[in-house]
Design a protein around this motif. Structure first.
Motif, PDB file in Angstrom:
ATOM      1  N   LEU A   1       0.898 -75.448  45.884  1.00 53.32           N
ATOM      2  CA  LEU A   1       0.512 -76.757  44.658  1.00 53.32           C
ATOM      3  C   LEU A   1       1.566 -75.834  43.805  1.00 53.32           C
ATOM      4  CD1 LEU A   1      -3.065 -76.423  44.523  1.00 53.32           C
ATOM      5  CD2 LEU A   1      -1.651 -78.556  45.572  1.00 53.32           C
ATOM      6  N   SER A   2       2.451 -76.471  42.783  1.00 54.37           N
ATOM      7  CA  SER A   2       2.845 -76.387  41.558  1.00 54.37           C
ATOM      8  C   SER A   2       1.873 -76.168  39.758  1.00 54.37           C
ATOM      9  CB  SER A   2       4.035 -76.518  41.256  1.00 54.37           C
ATOM     10  OG  SER A   2       5.372 -76.210  42.274  1.00 54.37           O
ATOM     11  N   VAL A   3       1.452 -75.384  39.274  1.00 54.98           N
ATOM     12  CA  VAL A   3       1.731 -75.716  37.394  1.00 54.98           C
ATOM     13  C   VAL A   3       2.001 -76.940  37.391  1.00 54.98           C
ATOM     14  CG1 VAL A   3       1.663 -75.258  35.610  1.00 54.98           C
ATOM     15  CG2 VAL A   3       1.116 -73.776  37.216  1.00 54.98           C
ATOM     16  N   GLY A   4       0.773 -78.026  36.784  1.00 57.38           N
ATOM     17  CA  GLY A   4       1.400 -79.033  36.533  1.00 57.38           C
ATOM     18  C   GLY A   4       1.061 -80.219  37.431  1.00 57.38           C
ATOM     19  N   ASP A   5       0.438 -79.497  38.820  1.00 57.53           N
ATOM     20  CA  ASP A   5       0.046 -80.931  39.715  1.00 57.53           C
ATOM     21  C   ASP A   5      -1.205 -81.220  38.805  1.00 57.53           C
ATOM     22  OD1 ASP A   5       2.058 -80.758  41.530  1.00 57.53           O
ATOM     23  OD2 ASP A   5       1.223 -79.185  42.823  1.00 57.53           O
ATOM     24  N   ARG A   6      -0.843 -82.542  39.566  1.00 57.32           N
ATOM     25  CA  ARG A   6      -2.595 -83.651  39.493  1.00 57.32           C
ATOM     26  C   ARG A   6      -3.417 -83.874  40.668  1.00 57.32           C
ATOM     27  NH1 ARG A   6      -2.663 -88.179  36.997  1.00 57.32           N
ATOM     28  NH2 ARG A   6      -2.698 -89.849  39.115  1.00 57.32           N
TER      29      ARG A   6
ATOM     30  N   PRO B   1     -23.044 -77.200  36.897  1.00 60.63           N
ATOM     31  CA  PRO B   1     -23.285 -77.916  38.153  1.00 60.63           C
ATOM     32  C   PRO B   1     -22.038 -78.548  38.467  1.00 60.63           C
ATOM     33  CG  PRO B   1     -25.015 -78.501  36.379  1.00 60.63           C
ATOM     34  CD  PRO B   1     -24.282 -76.951  36.333  1.00 60.63           C
ATOM     35  N   GLY B   2     -22.284 -79.719  39.615  1.00 60.06           N
ATOM     36  CA  GLY B   2     -20.996 -79.931  39.882  1.00 60.06           C
ATOM     37  C   GLY B   2     -19.917 -79.387  41.212  1.00 60.06           C
ATOM     38  N   PHE B   3     -19.291 -80.486  42.132  1.00 59.52           N
ATOM     39  CA  PHE B   3     -18.724 -80.083  42.523  1.00 59.52           C
ATOM     40  C   PHE B   3     -16.931 -81.512  43.236  1.00 59.52           C
ATOM     41  CE2 PHE B   3     -22.824 -78.622  44.479  1.00 59.52           C
ATOM     42  CZ  PHE B   3     -22.393 -77.342  44.242  1.00 59.52           C
ATOM     43  N   ASP B   4     -17.281 -81.967  42.304  1.00 58.54           N
ATOM     44  CA  ASP B   4     -15.922 -82.361  42.283  1.00 58.54           C
ATOM     45  C   ASP B   4     -15.201 -82.731  41.402  1.00 58.54           C
ATOM     46  OD1 ASP B   4     -16.786 -83.674  45.756  1.00 58.54           O
ATOM     47  OD2 ASP B   4     -17.945 -85.562  44.411  1.00 58.54           O
ATOM     48  N   VAL B   5     -14.134 -82.722  41.187  1.00 57.67           N
ATOM     49  CA  VAL B   5     -12.987 -83.330  40.629  1.00 57.67           C
ATOM     50  C   VAL B   5     -12.276 -83.519  40.229  1.00 57.67           C
ATOM     51  CG1 VAL B   5     -11.393 -80.498  38.758  1.00 57.67           C
ATOM     52  CG2 VAL B   5     -13.671 -80.503  40.075  1.00 57.67           C
ATOM     53  N   ALA B   6     -11.360 -84.018  39.194  1.00 60.71           N
ATOM     54  CA  ALA B   6     -10.125 -84.272  38.943  1.00 60.71           C
ATOM     55  C   ALA B   6      -9.502 -83.184  37.786  1.00 60.71           C
ATOM     56  CB  ALA B   6      -9.823 -86.034  38.946  1.00 60.71           C
ATOM     57  N   GLY B   7      -7.956 -83.303  37.909  1.00 55.19           N
ATOM     58  CA  GLY B   7      -7.269 -82.643  37.121  1.00 55.19           C
ATOM     59  C   GLY B   7      -6.037 -82.397  37.201  1.00 55.19           C
ATOM     60  N   GLN B   8      -5.710 -80.957  36.696  1.00 56.32           N
ATOM     61  CA  GLN B   8      -4.333 -80.601  36.857  1.00 56.32           C
ATOM     62  C   GLN B   8      -4.319 -79.457  37.427  1.00 56.32           C
ATOM     63  OE1 GLN B   8      -2.272 -81.353  32.955  1.00 56.32           O
ATOM     64  NE2 GLN B   8      -0.113 -82.232  34.584  1.00 56.32           N
ATOM     65  N   VAL B   9      -3.085 -78.748  37.563  1.00 54.37           N
ATOM     66  CA  VAL B   9      -3.082 -77.040  38.241  1.00 54.37           C
ATOM     67  C   VAL B   9      -2.633 -76.753  36.636  1.00 54.37           C
ATOM     68  CG1 VAL B   9      -2.272 -75.246  39.441  1.00 54.37           C
ATOM     69  CG2 VAL B   9      -2.809 -78.010  40.247  1.00 54.37           C
ATOM     70  N   VAL B  10      -2.919 -75.753  36.355  1.00 53.07           N
ATOM     71  CA  VAL B  10      -2.697 -74.844  34.642  1.00 53.07           C
ATOM     72  C   VAL B  10      -2.349 -73.558  35.675  1.00 53.07           C
ATOM     73  CG1 VAL B  10      -4.071 -76.425  32.743  1.00 53.07           C
ATOM     74  CG2 VAL B  10      -5.075 -74.047  34.093  1.00 53.07           C
ATOM     75  N   ALA B  11      -3.071 -72.516  36.202  1.00 52.98           N
ATOM     76  CA  ALA B  11      -2.202 -71.215  36.936  1.00 52.98           C
ATOM     77  C   ALA B  11      -2.478 -71.565  38.570  1.00 52.98           C
ATOM     78  CB  ALA B  11      -2.965 -70.405  35.832  1.00 52.98           C
ATOM     79  N   LEU B  12      -1.709 -70.578  39.017  1.00 49.38           N
ATOM     80  CA  LEU B  12      -1.702 -70.431  40.092  1.00 49.38           C
ATOM     81  C   LEU B  12      -1.966 -68.619  40.519  1.00 49.38           C
ATOM     82  CD1 LEU B  12       1.602 -72.392  41.207  1.00 49.38           C
ATOM     83  CD2 LEU B  12      -1.283 -73.254  41.572  1.00 49.38           C
ATOM     84  N   GLY B  13      -3.177 -68.566  41.698  1.00 50.70           N
ATOM     85  CA  GLY B  13      -3.223 -67.574  42.182  1.00 50.70           C
ATOM     86  C   GLY B  13      -1.182 -66.846  43.494  1.00 50.70           C
ATOM     87  N   PRO B  14      -1.380 -65.662  43.787  1.00 45.19           N
ATOM     88  CA  PRO B  14      -0.286 -65.256  44.478  1.00 45.19           C
ATOM     89  C   PRO B  14      -0.259 -66.015  45.923  1.00 45.19           C
ATOM     90  CG  PRO B  14      -1.756 -63.583  44.051  1.00 45.19           C
ATOM     91  CD  PRO B  14      -2.063 -64.144  42.833  1.00 45.19           C
ATOM     92  N   GLU B  15      -1.004 -66.247  46.731  1.00 49.61           N
ATOM     93  CA  GLU B  15      -0.951 -66.766  47.292  1.00 49.61           C
ATOM     94  C   GLU B  15      -1.229 -68.448  48.042  1.00 49.61           C
ATOM     95  OE1 GLU B  15      -4.044 -64.963  49.343  1.00 49.61           O
ATOM     96  OE2 GLU B  15      -3.717 -63.028  48.739  1.00 49.61           O
ATOM     97  N   CYS B  16      -0.664 -69.372  46.435  1.00 51.09           N
ATOM     98  CA  CYS B  16      -0.583 -70.017  46.483  1.00 51.09           C
ATOM     99  C   CYS B  16       1.271 -70.363  46.832  1.00 51.09           C
ATOM    100  CB  CYS B  16      -1.284 -70.180  44.968  1.00 51.09           C
ATOM    101  SG  CYS B  16      -1.487 -72.264  45.120  1.00 51.09           S
ATOM    102  N   LEU B  17       0.253 -71.331  47.936  1.00 51.28           N
ATOM    103  CA  LEU B  17       2.280 -71.647  48.660  1.00 51.28           C
ATOM    104  C   LEU B  17       2.485 -73.584  48.335  1.00 51.28           C
ATOM    105  CD1 LEU B  17       1.642 -69.932  51.501  1.00 51.28           C
ATOM    106  CD2 LEU B  17       3.188 -68.724  49.532  1.00 51.28           C
TER     107      LEU B  17
END
Length: 192
Positions: free
Chosen positions: A52-57, A34-50
């Motif tokens: 965001l960066s790893v470490g972004d809050r 369950p759940g839809f709302d999140v706050a956290g930190q990016v730990v990995a990116l997909g190849p099409e991600c332009l």
């Protein structure tokens, strides 16, 4: 991939789990978290991600329609897990000046308020256009003391609108401080 530091539950989550929305959003992918709302930190990116960066809050809404529809590649839900995957377009960066715990409840309620006020896709009971709030607009927010309502009050006021809202007497001063021009005590006043 986002490491989830905080998550929040909305009435939507409760209703979805109770089967209230079974006709609109069927959970047919298991296991279901369950759940839809999140706050956290990016730990990995997909190849099409332009963007965001790893470490972004970040804060994000996994989206009930986006994650509970047939053919989705990342759902359903998942905010109560340790990690989640979400399309980049549904993710917002969180400045270092804000606590992640303070923004975890914003995504769904904030998007709902924003869409109602500014996307122009609503219609009144008489067929008139709604959702194009600008400076000088008159806006009525029902339940201004609630999760989506208090955000709508602030957003409309920020645009320069005259905001009237309904709330119980004990919330009047708070709502005036956050931007309501007038607060109607729905328990005492006939505001219709």
């Amino acid at each position: 991939l986002v490491s989830i530091h905080y998550a929040s539950l909305d009435p939507l989550d409760v209703n979805l789990l109770a089967g209230t929305y079974e006709d609109r959003f069927q959970i047919d992918t298991f296991p279901f978290v369950p759940g839809f709302d999140v706050a956290g930190q990016v730990v990995a990116l997909g190849p099409e991600c332009l963007r965001l960066s790893v470490g972004d809050r970040v804060a994000l809404c996994l989206g009930v329609k986006e994650s509970c529809s047939k053919g989705t590649t990342f759902g359903p839900g998942g905010a109560l897990a340790e990690y989640c995957v979400c399309p980049e377009g549904q993710v917002s960066k969180v400045p270092d000046t804000l606590l992640l715990s303070a923004v975890a409840g914003l995504p769904l309620a904030g998007l709902t308020a924003y869409q109602a006020l500014f996307t122009g896709k609503g219609a009144s009971s008489t067929g008139g256009s709604l959702g194009d709030v600008k400076e000088g607009s008159n806006v009525l927010v029902l339940g201004g003391d609630r999760g989506t309502g208090h955000l709508a009050v602030q957003m409309a006021k920020h645009k320069g609108a005259n905001v009237v809202t309904t709330a119980p007497l004990e919330k009047v001063h708070w709502l005036e401080r956050i931007g309501a021009s007038q607060v109607l005590d729905y328990k005492k006043e006939d505001w219709l």
